[in-house]
Design a protein around this motif. Structure first.
Motif: not given
Length: 97
Positions: A33-47, A86-93
Motif C-alpha cells: 500500500r505504501l508503495y502504491q501511495e508513494n512510489c508507483a507514480r514514478c516507478h510504476g506498478k509494484l509487479a 514488498a519490492l523483494k516479495s513481488e518477483p517471488e509472487k
C-alpha cells in the motif's frame, strides 16, 4: 558503500526499537500500500517496477539524496523497510503464477 551500510543499520535499529504504540503512528504498515501511495507514480506498478536496488538502505539514501524523491521524506524507517520487503516479495509472487 560504508555510508550505505550505516544508513541500513540505522534503519534496522530504528525499526526494531520503535515504540509499541504511538498516536498517529502506523505500527503495522503495509509495504504494498505504501508503495502504491508513494512510489508507483514514478516507478510504476509494484509487479512491473524496475527499481534496481530494493534494499531499505538504498531507498532511504535515494530519498535523502535525490531531489526527485525529496517529497518522500515523510516516510519513517519502518515504512521504508516495509516498502523494501514488498519490492523483494513481488518477483517471488510472479514466479508462482
Amino acid at each position: 558503500m560504508k555510508k550505505t551500510i550505516m544508513i541500513f543499520i540505522t534503519i534496522l535499529f530504528a525499526a526494531s526499537h520503535a515504540p509499541a504504540e504511538v498516536s498517529g503512528f502506523d505500527n503495522n504498515p503495509d509495504g504494498a500500500r505504501l508503495y502504491q501511495e508513494n512510489c508507483a507514480r514514478c516507478h510504476g506498478k509494484l509487479a512491473e517496477t524496475r527499481i534496481p536496488d530494493r534494499r531499505a538502505g538504498r531507498i532511504a539514501s535515494a530519498i535523502k539524496n535525490l531531489g526527485a524523491m525529496a517529497n518522500l521524506k515523510h516516510l519513517n524507517a519502518l515504512q521504508i523497510v516495509e516498502i523494501s520487503k514488498a519490492l523483494k516479495s513481488e518477483p517471488e509472487k510472479l514466479a508462482r503464477r
